[in-house]
Scaffold this motif. Structure first.
Motif, mmCIF file in Angstrom:
data_model
loop_
_atom_site.group_PDB
_atom_site.id
_atom_site.type_symbol
_atom_site.label_atom_id
_atom_site.label_comp_id
_atom_site.label_asym_id
_atom_site.label_seq_id
_atom_site.Cartn_x
_atom_site.Cartn_y
_atom_site.Cartn_z
ATOM 1 N N MET A 1 0.844 -1.183 0.000
ATOM 2 C CA MET A 1 0.000 0.000 0.000
ATOM 3 C C MET A 1 0.885 1.241 0.000
ATOM 4 O O MET A 1 1.834 1.332 0.756
ATOM 5 C CB MET A 1 -0.897 -0.018 1.231
ATOM 6 N N LYS A 2 0.579 2.182 -0.854
ATOM 7 C CA LYS A 2 1.360 3.416 -0.959
ATOM 8 C C LYS A 2 0.480 4.590 -0.543
ATOM 9 O O LYS A 2 -0.144 5.245 -1.368
ATOM 10 C CB LYS A 2 1.874 3.583 -2.395
ATOM 11 N N ASP A 3 0.379 4.808 0.761
ATOM 12 C CA ASP A 3 -0.351 5.960 1.284
ATOM 13 C C ASP A 3 0.646 7.068 1.584
ATOM 14 O O ASP A 3 1.696 6.813 2.168
ATOM 15 C CB ASP A 3 -1.098 5.616 2.568
ATOM 16 N N LEU A 4 0.320 8.257 1.155
ATOM 17 C CA LEU A 4 1.122 9.444 1.469
ATOM 18 C C LEU A 4 0.199 10.473 2.091
ATOM 19 O O LEU A 4 -1.001 10.503 1.812
ATOM 20 C CB LEU A 4 1.766 10.009 0.206
ATOM 21 N N ILE A 5 0.774 11.324 2.913
ATOM 22 C CA ILE A 5 0.004 12.406 3.518
ATOM 23 C C ILE A 5 0.603 13.716 3.040
ATOM 24 O O ILE A 5 1.768 14.009 3.326
ATOM 25 C CB ILE A 5 0.024 12.321 5.053
ATOM 26 N N TYR A 6 -0.198 14.465 2.286
ATOM 27 C CA TYR A 6 0.250 15.754 1.767
ATOM 28 C C TYR A 6 -0.469 16.888 2.493
ATOM 29 O O TYR A 6 -1.689 16.865 2.637
ATOM 30 C CB TYR A 6 -0.044 15.874 0.268
ATOM 31 N N PRO A 7 0.274 17.903 2.919
ATOM 32 C CA PRO A 7 -0.375 19.081 3.475
ATOM 33 C C PRO A 7 -0.914 19.953 2.343
ATOM 34 O O PRO A 7 -0.276 20.089 1.300
ATOM 35 C CB PRO A 7 0.754 19.790 4.230
ATOM 36 N N VAL A 8 -2.086 20.487 2.542
ATOM 37 C CA VAL A 8 -2.650 21.449 1.599
ATOM 38 C C VAL A 8 -3.041 22.695 2.380
ATOM 39 O O VAL A 8 -3.257 22.644 3.592
ATOM 40 C CB VAL A 8 -3.878 20.896 0.825
ATOM 41 N N ILE A 9 -3.107 23.793 1.680
ATOM 42 C CA ILE A 9 -3.564 25.046 2.282
ATOM 43 C C ILE A 9 -5.025 25.222 1.909
ATOM 44 O O ILE A 9 -5.371 25.244 0.726
ATOM 45 C CB ILE A 9 -2.727 26.243 1.801
ATOM 46 N N VAL A 10 -5.862 25.312 2.935
ATOM 47 C CA VAL A 10 -7.293 25.515 2.713
ATOM 48 C C VAL A 10 -7.628 26.952 3.105
ATOM 49 O O VAL A 10 -7.359 27.381 4.229
ATOM 50 C CB VAL A 10 -8.144 24.517 3.526
ATOM 51 N N SER A 11 -8.194 27.672 2.151
ATOM 52 C CA SER A 11 -8.606 29.061 2.371
ATOM 53 C C SER A 11 -10.121 29.109 2.461
ATOM 54 O O SER A 11 -10.819 28.493 1.652
ATOM 55 C CB SER A 11 -8.149 29.951 1.213
ATOM 56 N N GLU A 12 -10.625 29.846 3.432
ATOM 57 C CA GLU A 12 -12.069 30.005 3.608
ATOM 58 C C GLU A 12 -12.485 31.380 3.096
ATOM 59 O O GLU A 12 -11.855 32.386 3.432
ATOM 60 C CB GLU A 12 -12.427 29.868 5.087
ATOM 61 N N GLU A 57 7.181 8.350 -9.544
ATOM 62 C CA GLU A 57 7.775 8.964 -8.358
ATOM 63 C C GLU A 57 6.868 10.097 -7.917
ATOM 64 O O GLU A 57 6.299 10.807 -8.743
ATOM 65 C CB GLU A 57 9.172 9.490 -8.670
ATOM 66 N N TYR A 58 6.754 10.249 -6.604
ATOM 67 C CA TYR A 58 5.822 11.233 -6.049
ATOM 68 C C TYR A 58 6.579 12.399 -5.435
ATOM 69 O O TYR A 58 7.684 12.224 -4.914
ATOM 70 C CB TYR A 58 4.927 10.569 -5.014
ATOM 71 N N PRO A 59 5.994 13.576 -5.483
ATOM 72 C CA PRO A 59 6.649 14.749 -4.892
ATOM 73 C C PRO A 59 6.914 14.547 -3.402
ATOM 74 O O PRO A 59 6.127 13.909 -2.707
ATOM 75 C CB PRO A 59 5.643 15.877 -5.107
ATOM 76 N N GLU A 60 8.039 15.081 -2.948
ATOM 77 C CA GLU A 60 8.349 15.057 -1.523
ATOM 78 C C GLU A 60 7.283 15.837 -0.767
ATOM 79 O O GLU A 60 6.760 16.841 -1.261
ATOM 80 C CB GLU A 60 9.712 15.704 -1.263
ATOM 81 N N VAL A 61 6.996 15.382 0.418
ATOM 82 C CA VAL A 61 6.044 16.090 1.265
ATOM 83 C C VAL A 61 6.752 17.313 1.840
ATOM 84 O O VAL A 61 7.838 17.207 2.402
ATOM 85 C CB VAL A 61 5.526 15.171 2.379
ATOM 86 N N ALA A 62 6.144 18.461 1.663
ATOM 87 C CA ALA A 62 6.761 19.722 2.075
ATOM 88 C C ALA A 62 6.761 19.889 3.588
ATOM 89 O O ALA A 62 5.873 19.410 4.286
ATOM 90 C CB ALA A 62 6.019 20.893 1.435
ATOM 91 N N ASP A 63 7.761 20.590 4.062
ATOM 92 C CA ASP A 63 7.846 20.967 5.467
ATOM 93 C C ASP A 63 7.012 22.236 5.644
ATOM 94 O O ASP A 63 7.304 23.262 5.037
ATOM 95 C CB ASP A 63 9.304 21.215 5.838
ATOM 96 N N THR A 64 6.000 22.170 6.450
ATOM 97 C CA THR A 64 5.055 23.286 6.592
ATOM 98 C C THR A 64 5.508 24.354 7.583
ATOM 99 O O THR A 64 4.853 25.389 7.694
ATOM 100 C CB THR A 64 3.674 22.762 7.032
ATOM 101 N N ARG A 65 6.601 24.128 8.266
ATOM 102 C CA ARG A 65 7.021 25.076 9.302
ATOM 103 C C ARG A 65 7.323 26.467 8.764
ATOM 104 O O ARG A 65 7.191 27.458 9.485
ATOM 105 C CB ARG A 65 8.238 24.541 10.046
ATOM 106 N N ASP A 66 7.717 26.572 7.514
ATOM 107 C CA ASP A 66 8.076 27.872 6.947
ATOM 108 C C ASP A 66 6.942 28.519 6.154
ATOM 109 O O ASP A 66 7.129 29.572 5.550
ATOM 110 C CB ASP A 66 9.299 27.732 6.042
ATOM 111 N N TRP A 67 5.793 27.889 6.125
ATOM 112 C CA TRP A 67 4.675 28.446 5.365
ATOM 113 C C TRP A 67 4.089 29.641 6.113
ATOM 114 O O TRP A 67 3.845 29.580 7.316
ATOM 115 C CB TRP A 67 3.592 27.406 5.143
ATOM 116 N N ASN A 68 3.866 30.715 5.390
ATOM 117 C CA ASN A 68 3.230 31.905 5.952
ATOM 118 C C ASN A 68 1.773 31.906 5.516
ATOM 119 O O ASN A 68 1.481 32.060 4.334
ATOM 120 C CB ASN A 68 3.925 33.178 5.468
#
Length: 85
Positions: A1-12, A57-68
């Protein structure tokens, strides 16, 4: 099984009704929207899986610590099942 968890930015937004928009810094060009937070999460999962279905190949999961983030934005983590293809 190839499960990945990607962070997304959700805007309301409340400008032309109430809705949510999801974008992914990991997946170039991924954008989707929904009427609720749950709805946009489902759409984001589908969009990511669709955009990656032909990739070996799948994109690396981004580090969210630097997201503004803006006041109307939050990070949501989307689990995608890439073995469904």
């Amino acid at each position: 099984m190839k499960d990945l968890i990607y962070p997304v930015i959700v805007s309301e937004f409340n400008d032309d009704g109430h809705y949510f928009v999801a974008t992914s810094p990991n997946i170039s060009g991924m954008v989707t929207q929904g009427d609720s937070l749950a709805d946009v999460q489902l759409h984001a999962r589908d969009a990511i899986e669709t955009m990656l279905e032909d990739e070996s190949e799948y994109p690396e999961v981004a580090d969210t610590r630097d997201w503004n983030l803006k006041d109307n934005e939050q990070i949501v983590y989307i689990t995608v099942d890439l073995d469904q293809k």
